[in-house]
Design a protein around this motif. Structure first.
Motif, short mmCIF file in Angstrom:
data_model
loop_
_atom_site.label_atom_id
_atom_site.label_comp_id
_atom_site.label_asym_id
_atom_site.label_seq_id
_atom_site.Cartn_x
_atom_site.Cartn_y
_atom_site.Cartn_z
N THR A 1 0.85 -1.19 0.00
CA THR A 1 0.00 0.00 0.00
C THR A 1 0.88 1.24 0.00
O THR A 1 2.06 1.17 0.34
N GLU A 2 0.29 2.36 -0.36
CA GLU A 2 1.05 3.61 -0.41
C GLU A 2 1.58 4.02 0.96
O GLU A 2 2.65 4.61 1.08
N ASP A 3 0.85 3.71 2.03
CA ASP A 3 1.28 4.14 3.36
C ASP A 3 2.33 3.21 3.98
O ASP A 3 2.96 3.55 4.96
N THR A 4 2.53 2.04 3.43
CA THR A 4 3.51 1.04 3.87
C THR A 4 3.47 0.73 5.36
O THR A 4 4.45 0.25 5.93
#
Length: 109
Positions: free
Chosen positions: A41-44
């Protein structure tokens, strides 16, 4: 035919044709998509929260699986890449989040 990402010497090729005939391709693609979305995901947040050993074991094989998933690879290649991920991380899952465990354990053996 094997992908350049999946060398023919991988043990995950053993019996793959038989496994591919018994597997629901749509279900496998769905599980793989969920796994890729969960980890990358973009937020990692999930990736950053994993124990170092699990993260190290997971990232490279999962990247390969992602490339196979995004390409026009055959079902057998997707099964091989899925088996590679499972084999690479299964022994490290005890310290991982439940959602990750469920998705990894649902991959073909």
């Amino acid at each position: 035919m094997t992908s350049s990402l999946l060398p023919p010497w991988l043990p995950d090729w053993e019996g793959v044709e038989d496994i591919a005939t018994r597997i629901d391709a749509a279900s496998l693609r769905e599980r793989v998509g969920k796994l890729l979305d969960l980890v990358f995901t973009e937020d990692t947040i999930l990736l950053d929260s994993l124990p170092e050993t699990l993260e190290s074991a997971l990232v490279s094989p999962l990247n390969i699986l992602g490339e196979i998933y995004e390409s026009a690879a055959s079902l057998t290649e997707l099964v091989v890449a899925s088996r590679l991920v499972r084999r690479s991380v299964i022994s490290y899952l005890k310290d991982g989040p439940d959602e990750l465990k469920v998705l990894i354990e649902a991959l073909p053996e």
